[in-house]
Design a protein around this motif. Structure first.
Motif, short mmCIF file in Angstrom:
data_model
loop_
_atom_site.label_atom_id
_atom_site.label_comp_id
_atom_site.label_asym_id
_atom_site.label_seq_id
_atom_site.Cartn_x
_atom_site.Cartn_y
_atom_site.Cartn_z
N PHE A 167 12.78 18.00 -9.06
CA PHE A 167 10.93 18.06 -9.27
C PHE A 167 10.46 17.28 -8.28
O PHE A 167 11.16 15.69 -8.10
N HIS A 168 8.82 17.02 -6.98
CA HIS A 168 8.50 16.31 -6.36
C HIS A 168 6.84 16.74 -6.56
O HIS A 168 6.67 18.06 -6.82
N PHE A 169 6.82 15.45 -6.77
CA PHE A 169 5.35 15.90 -6.58
C PHE A 169 4.33 15.11 -4.87
O PHE A 169 5.32 14.42 -4.67
N ARG A 170 3.76 16.87 -4.09
CA ARG A 170 2.97 15.68 -2.64
C ARG A 170 1.47 15.91 -3.15
O ARG A 170 0.99 16.72 -3.82
N PHE A 171 1.10 15.14 -2.77
CA PHE A 171 -0.36 15.13 -2.54
C PHE A 171 -0.99 14.88 -0.85
O PHE A 171 -0.19 14.34 -0.31
N THR A 172 -1.93 15.49 -0.53
CA THR A 172 -2.66 15.02 0.58
C THR A 172 -3.59 14.20 0.75
O THR A 172 -4.51 14.76 0.18
N LEU A 173 -3.81 13.30 1.55
CA LEU A 173 -4.71 11.97 1.63
C LEU A 173 -6.30 12.64 3.15
O LEU A 173 -5.53 13.42 3.52
N ASP A 174 -6.86 12.27 2.46
CA ASP A 174 -8.52 12.87 2.70
C ASP A 174 -7.86 12.11 4.25
O ASP A 174 -8.45 11.42 4.84
N SER A 175 -8.20 12.93 4.96
CA SER A 175 -8.77 12.76 7.13
C SER A 175 -9.81 11.81 6.43
O SER A 175 -9.38 11.10 7.54
N ARG A 176 -11.13 11.73 5.72
CA ARG A 176 -11.53 11.22 6.52
C ARG A 176 -11.46 9.65 5.99
O ARG A 176 -12.59 8.99 6.68
N TYR A 177 -11.16 9.12 5.02
CA TYR A 177 -11.22 7.98 4.40
C TYR A 177 -10.17 7.38 3.68
O TYR A 177 -9.60 7.74 3.70
N ARG A 178 -9.62 5.84 4.33
CA ARG A 178 -8.53 5.06 4.52
C ARG A 178 -8.66 4.52 3.15
O ARG A 178 -8.96 4.42 2.82
N PRO A 179 -7.39 5.10 2.49
CA PRO A 179 -7.49 4.38 1.12
C PRO A 179 -7.51 2.99 1.15
O PRO A 179 -6.61 1.90 2.01
N GLU A 180 -8.85 2.78 0.12
CA GLU A 180 -8.84 1.10 0.13
C GLU A 180 -7.74 0.40 -0.52
O GLU A 180 -8.71 0.27 -1.94
N LEU A 181 -6.39 -0.14 -0.67
CA LEU A 181 -6.22 -0.78 -1.79
C LEU A 181 -5.77 -1.40 -1.08
O LEU A 181 -4.39 -1.80 -1.19
N TYR A 182 -6.19 -2.46 -1.19
CA TYR A 182 -5.76 -4.06 -0.68
C TYR A 182 -4.65 -4.66 -1.41
O TYR A 182 -4.75 -5.83 -1.80
N GLY A 183 -5.12 -4.34 -3.20
CA GLY A 183 -3.99 -5.23 -4.04
C GLY A 183 -5.16 -5.94 -4.89
O GLY A 183 -6.60 -6.59 -4.63
N GLY A 184 -4.95 -7.26 -5.49
CA GLY A 184 -5.59 -8.10 -6.48
C GLY A 184 -5.42 -9.62 -5.75
O GLY A 184 -6.90 -10.40 -6.05
N ASN A 185 -4.77 -9.78 -4.54
CA ASN A 185 -5.27 -10.84 -4.38
C ASN A 185 -5.48 -10.34 -2.72
O ASN A 185 -4.16 -10.09 -1.75
N ALA A 186 -6.59 -10.60 -2.12
CA ALA A 186 -6.50 -9.18 -0.23
C ALA A 186 -6.46 -10.59 0.40
O ALA A 186 -6.98 -10.17 1.99
N CYS A 187 -6.35 -11.81 0.49
CA CYS A 187 -6.63 -12.44 1.41
C CYS A 187 -4.86 -13.12 1.71
O CYS A 187 -4.24 -13.25 1.07
N ASP A 188 -4.91 -13.06 2.74
CA ASP A 188 -4.03 -13.70 3.06
C ASP A 188 -3.67 -15.36 3.58
O ASP A 188 -3.94 -16.54 4.68
#
Length: 278
Positions: A167-188
């Motif tokens: 089995f494989h699960f496939r999904f397509t990201l929306d081309s309009r919006y960059r996924p904003e997933l920077y985690g819990g600590n988003a500072c370098d």
């Protein structure tokens, strides 16, 4: 920067495993993601697993694939018949149950209410935008606090056909919006240090950037929790919008079961910074 944590457009479940059913009375161990998720105040915001009657209401024995077995593919287009958001389903009925669901509801406060809404209004963390499900990292605009509580989108697929062995699960990201997933600590700023972030009350600084994949089947008791799926922002930058994930062997799907896939965000800051302001 948009307020969307991420968006999902077309969902495909490819079947090309015949094993034993995973049945247990042990609840899902949410602490494998974060000990914060074991707090009873968050129970109502976590995704649940559909019942077998709910799944069969979507895919009765006479159901046939419009695009040919053994592949199940559909676009989230016919709201509300295909997708529902923050519904009030109690888990025991099949009325208005849909193949795609997203949520949860959130009670807003002065720091998170969308402009014009009274405080303590109930708002949904998910929505439909041009055939894409959007999971919102915050309820308002730039001034609103980021929400660390869970947001999720769940998909129920037709029963596993005879002869399936992978089995494989496939999904397509929306081309309009960059996924904003920077985690819990988003500072370098180095390991172990925390950002001064504008967040709500619930926040886990240790969460890695990405989305959690939760696997199950209708009627089961628990989710199989996969490692966080990262790199979606970079994939979006490279225009690699179609993402394919192999279903973990631990799911042990059996012929006749209805696969359930949930994508969940938790403590994902919607921006990345390299300088800390005091």
């Amino acid at each position: 920067m948009t307020t969307h944590a991420s968006s999902w457009r077309i969902i495909v479940f490819l079947t090309t495993l015949t094993t034993t059913t995973l049945a247990t009375n042990t609840p899902t161990d949410w602490s494998t993601i974060s000990t914060l998720l074991t707090n009873s105040s968050l129970t109502s915001q976590l995704p649940t697993i559909p019942t077998i009657p709910q799944a069969t209401s979507l895919y009765p024995p006479t159901f046939t694939f419009s695009n040919g077995a053994p592949f199940a593919s559909y676009s989230i287009a016919d709201f509300p018949t295909t997708a529902s958001f923050c519904d009030s389903d109690d888990g025991n009925t099949t009325n208005q149950f849909t193949a795609a669901r997203a949520g949860p509801s959130e009670v807003c406060d002065p720091a998170t209410c969308v402009s014009g809404l009274p405080h303590h209004s109930i708002q949904c963390r998910a929505g439909l935008n041009d055939k894409a499900i959007l999971l919102k990292g915050k309820l308002g605009t730039y001034w609103s606090k980021a929400l660390g509580t869970p947001a999720w989108a769940q998909f129920v697929f037709p029963a596993v056909p005879e002869g399936s062995d992978e089995f494989h699960f496939r999904f397509t990201l929306d081309s309009r919006y960059r996924p904003e997933l920077y985690g819990g600590n988003a500072c370098d700023i180095g390991d172990g240090e925390q950002c001064v972030l504008c967040t709500g009350d619930v926040w886990d600084y240790t969460i890695q950037p990405g989305v959690f994949l939760l696997w199950s089947a209708a009627g089961r008791d628990i989710f199989v929790i996969d490692e966080v799926l990262g790199g979606l922002g970079e994939a979006w930058d490279d225009k690699d919008l179609v993402q394919t994930v192999k279903v973990p062997d631990a799911l042990e799907l059996e012929v006749g079961e209805f696969p359930v896939v949930t994508l969940m965000t938790f403590s994902q800051y919607s921006g990345y910074v390299s300088v800390v302001k005091f």
